[in-house]
Design a protein around this motif. Structure first.
Motif, mmCIF file in Angstrom:
data_model
loop_
_atom_site.group_PDB
_atom_site.id
_atom_site.type_symbol
_atom_site.label_atom_id
_atom_site.label_comp_id
_atom_site.label_asym_id
_atom_site.label_seq_id
_atom_site.Cartn_x
_atom_site.Cartn_y
_atom_site.Cartn_z
ATOM 1 N N ARG A 39 -12.717 -23.952 20.019
ATOM 2 C CA ARG A 39 -13.657 -23.151 19.223
ATOM 3 C C ARG A 39 -13.846 -23.757 17.827
ATOM 4 O O ARG A 39 -14.952 -23.768 17.292
ATOM 5 N N ALA A 40 -12.771 -24.261 17.233
ATOM 6 C CA ALA A 40 -12.873 -24.850 15.887
ATOM 7 C C ALA A 40 -13.750 -26.108 15.918
ATOM 8 O O ALA A 40 -14.585 -26.317 15.033
ATOM 9 N N VAL A 41 -13.565 -26.928 16.953
ATOM 10 C CA VAL A 41 -14.408 -28.128 17.082
ATOM 11 C C VAL A 41 -15.876 -27.715 17.250
ATOM 12 O O VAL A 41 -16.787 -28.284 16.628
ATOM 13 N N THR A 42 -16.098 -26.690 18.066
ATOM 14 C CA THR A 42 -17.470 -26.200 18.290
ATOM 15 C C THR A 42 -18.087 -25.700 16.986
ATOM 16 O O THR A 42 -19.250 -25.989 16.682
ATOM 17 N N LEU A 43 -17.300 -24.961 16.216
ATOM 18 C CA LEU A 43 -17.798 -24.448 14.933
ATOM 19 C C LEU A 43 -18.217 -25.610 14.033
ATOM 20 O O LEU A 43 -19.273 -25.574 13.389
ATOM 21 N N TYR A 44 -17.389 -26.662 14.013
ATOM 22 C CA TYR A 44 -17.720 -27.832 13.185
ATOM 23 C C TYR A 44 -19.038 -28.455 13.660
ATOM 24 O O TYR A 44 -19.904 -28.779 12.852
ATOM 25 N N PHE A 45 -19.180 -28.609 14.978
ATOM 26 C CA PHE A 45 -20.414 -29.196 15.525
ATOM 27 C C PHE A 45 -21.631 -28.349 15.134
ATOM 28 O O PHE A 45 -22.680 -28.872 14.784
ATOM 29 N N ILE A 46 -21.480 -27.035 15.205
ATOM 30 C CA ILE A 46 -22.609 -26.139 14.881
ATOM 31 C C ILE A 46 -22.966 -26.276 13.395
ATOM 32 O O ILE A 46 -24.115 -26.470 13.023
ATOM 33 N N ARG A 47 -21.929 -26.205 12.564
ATOM 34 C CA ARG A 47 -22.181 -26.248 11.112
ATOM 35 C C ARG A 47 -22.799 -27.570 10.668
ATOM 36 O O ARG A 47 -23.569 -27.615 9.729
ATOM 37 N N THR A 48 -22.390 -28.663 11.329
ATOM 38 C CA THR A 48 -22.865 -29.982 10.889
ATOM 39 C C THR A 48 -24.056 -30.465 11.732
ATOM 40 O O THR A 48 -24.483 -31.614 11.584
ATOM 41 N N HIS A 49 -24.543 -29.577 12.600
ATOM 42 C CA HIS A 49 -25.676 -29.912 13.482
ATOM 43 C C HIS A 49 -25.394 -31.187 14.275
ATOM 44 O O HIS A 49 -26.280 -32.037 14.437
ATOM 45 N N THR A 50 -24.155 -31.350 14.704
ATOM 46 C CA THR A 50 -23.817 -32.530 15.509
ATOM 47 C C THR A 50 -24.487 -32.422 16.883
ATOM 48 O O THR A 50 -24.375 -31.381 17.544
ATOM 49 N N ASP A 51 -25.164 -33.473 17.271
ATOM 50 C CA ASP A 51 -25.809 -33.501 18.586
ATOM 51 C C ASP A 51 -24.723 -33.828 19.615
ATOM 52 O O ASP A 51 -24.309 -34.981 19.748
ATOM 53 N N TYR A 52 -24.271 -32.806 20.334
ATOM 54 C CA TYR A 52 -23.121 -33.036 21.215
ATOM 55 C C TYR A 52 -23.476 -33.824 22.468
ATOM 56 O O TYR A 52 -22.609 -34.210 23.238
ATOM 57 N N GLN A 59 -18.111 -38.752 18.539
ATOM 58 C CA GLN A 59 -16.948 -39.522 18.094
ATOM 59 C C GLN A 59 -16.803 -39.487 16.574
ATOM 60 O O GLN A 59 -15.702 -39.263 16.040
ATOM 61 N N ALA A 60 -17.935 -39.675 15.878
ATOM 62 C CA ALA A 60 -17.904 -39.670 14.408
ATOM 63 C C ALA A 60 -17.442 -38.303 13.899
ATOM 64 O O ALA A 60 -16.640 -38.212 12.953
ATOM 65 N N ALA A 61 -17.916 -37.250 14.534
ATOM 66 C CA ALA A 61 -17.533 -35.898 14.094
ATOM 67 C C ALA A 61 -16.042 -35.671 14.356
ATOM 68 O O ALA A 61 -15.318 -35.160 13.488
ATOM 69 N N LEU A 62 -15.569 -36.097 15.534
ATOM 70 C CA LEU A 62 -14.153 -35.870 15.880
ATOM 71 C C LEU A 62 -13.217 -36.515 14.855
ATOM 72 O O LEU A 62 -12.154 -35.985 14.558
ATOM 73 N N GLU A 63 -13.655 -37.654 14.333
ATOM 74 C CA GLU A 63 -12.806 -38.343 13.343
ATOM 75 C C GLU A 63 -12.701 -37.574 12.036
ATOM 76 O O GLU A 63 -11.806 -37.800 11.233
ATOM 77 N N LYS A 64 -13.609 -36.634 11.825
ATOM 78 C CA LYS A 64 -13.591 -35.868 10.563
ATOM 79 C C LYS A 64 -12.966 -34.486 10.743
ATOM 80 O O LYS A 64 -12.915 -33.693 9.801
ATOM 81 N N ILE A 65 -12.551 -34.193 11.965
ATOM 82 C CA ILE A 65 -12.053 -32.836 12.226
ATOM 83 C C ILE A 65 -10.526 -32.786 12.221
ATOM 84 O O ILE A 65 -9.866 -33.582 12.896
ATOM 85 N N HIS A 66 -9.999 -31.826 11.463
ATOM 86 C CA HIS A 66 -8.554 -31.631 11.449
ATOM 87 C C HIS A 66 -8.286 -30.144 11.751
ATOM 88 O O HIS A 66 -8.652 -29.268 10.969
ATOM 89 N N VAL A 67 -7.696 -29.898 12.923
ATOM 90 C CA VAL A 67 -7.413 -28.505 13.305
ATOM 91 C C VAL A 67 -5.917 -28.259 13.193
ATOM 92 O O VAL A 67 -5.115 -29.078 13.654
ATOM 93 N N GLN A 68 -5.544 -27.160 12.555
ATOM 94 C CA GLN A 68 -4.116 -26.811 12.521
ATOM 95 C C GLN A 68 -3.946 -25.289 12.592
ATOM 96 O O GLN A 68 -4.908 -24.539 12.407
ATOM 97 N N PHE A 69 -2.725 -24.877 12.849
ATOM 98 C CA PHE A 69 -2.406 -23.453 12.867
ATOM 99 C C PHE A 69 -1.415 -23.168 11.750
ATOM 100 O O PHE A 69 -0.511 -23.963 11.499
ATOM 101 N N LYS A 70 -1.630 -22.009 11.091
ATOM 102 C CA LYS A 70 -0.664 -21.582 10.082
ATOM 103 C C LYS A 70 -0.343 -20.120 10.347
ATOM 104 O O LYS A 70 -1.184 -19.383 10.870
#
Ligand code: C5P
Length: 227
Positions: A39-52, A59-70
């Motif tokens: 879901r976090a990756v999807t949110l990033y794609f939506i916000r950045t209008h990444t053409d999935y 690939q370029a988007a994945l390199e900018k994504i950092h998901v963690q749990f706190k």
């Protein structure tokens, strides 16, 4: 004390995270909600209008994504590039996009790798769609959760109501059915029950009852390992 990996897979809104969270708490294990990662990756794609549909853009988007749990206020909380996105990733506009994004092999490769690292030390309960089949095929305990589709929609509807969010039940039913269809039919690691998983239908069970069944299964497994 011996620690194991517990994989909980199943269809959308079966109560996987409710069970996984409660089980982790009882055992003093970590809990990982892999759906939140997709879901976090999807949110990033939506916000950045990444053409999935474009592999290079993905690939370029994945390199900018950092998901963690706190752990925030005793709750497992999802962070995307340092931002608490726990609320946003549960919204219907993300639910409607997540399964097509999760069907992309590059996305799965990146997240599976991360999930495997998270399980390195064992003592983990992980829920998702491919945990017992792909992420941890050697997990000591695998539970495949199912529930009647009407029951699942009603539970998800109540969750939205409890958060004072208005979503009609027909929209929820459609979303669950569509996600299950895409998740079960995708080419890369489709949702399926692992051969050695215990199938648990919780349609007519309370949360306490399903937790008890899972704890019994865990204790049996630990006994056989220690024997
Ligand atoms: O668990 P949750 O319903 O939040 O998951 C959202 C979506 O993420 C699923 O419908 C599925 O498309 C994807 N998912 C996946 N593999 C996982 C966990 C979730 O493909 N291990």
């Amino acid at each position: 004390m011996e620690k194991i990996i517990i994989a909980i897979d199943g269809f959308s809104a079966c109560g996987k995270s409710t069970l996984a969270k409660a089980l982790a708490k009882e055992l003093g294990y970590s809990y990982i909600d892999t759906g939140a990662m997709y879901r976090a990756v999807t949110l990033y794609f939506i916000r950045t209008h990444t053409d999935y549909t474009n592999p290079e853009a993905v690939q370029a988007a994945l390199e900018k994504i950092h998901v963690q749990f706190k752990n925030i206020d005793q709750k497992n909380t999802t962070f995307l590039n340092g931002e608490n996105v726990e609320h946003d990733i549960r919204q219907m506009y993300v639910s409607n996009m997540v399964s097509p994004v999760a069907a992309i092999s590059a996305v799965r490769r990146a997240l599976v790798k991360l999930q495997q690292v998270m399980g390195n030390d064992k003592g983990i309960v992980m829920d998702g769609r491919d945990i017992g089949t792909v992420v941890f095929p050697n997990a000591e305990l695998k539970i495949f959760l199912t529930a009647d589709s009407e029951v699942r929609a009603a539970r998800r509807y109540k969750e939205y109501q409890d958060k004072n969010q208005v979503v009609d039940i027909e929209t929820i039913k459609k979303n669950l059915a569509e996600r299950d269809r895409i998740d079960s039919t995708r080419a890369d690691s489709p949702l399926k029950c692992a051969e050695d998983a215990v199938v648990l239908d919780n349609s007519n069970m309370t949360q306490t009852e399903q937790l008890q069944v899972a704890l019994d299964l865990t204790n049996q497994k630990l006994k056989t390992i220690l024997a």
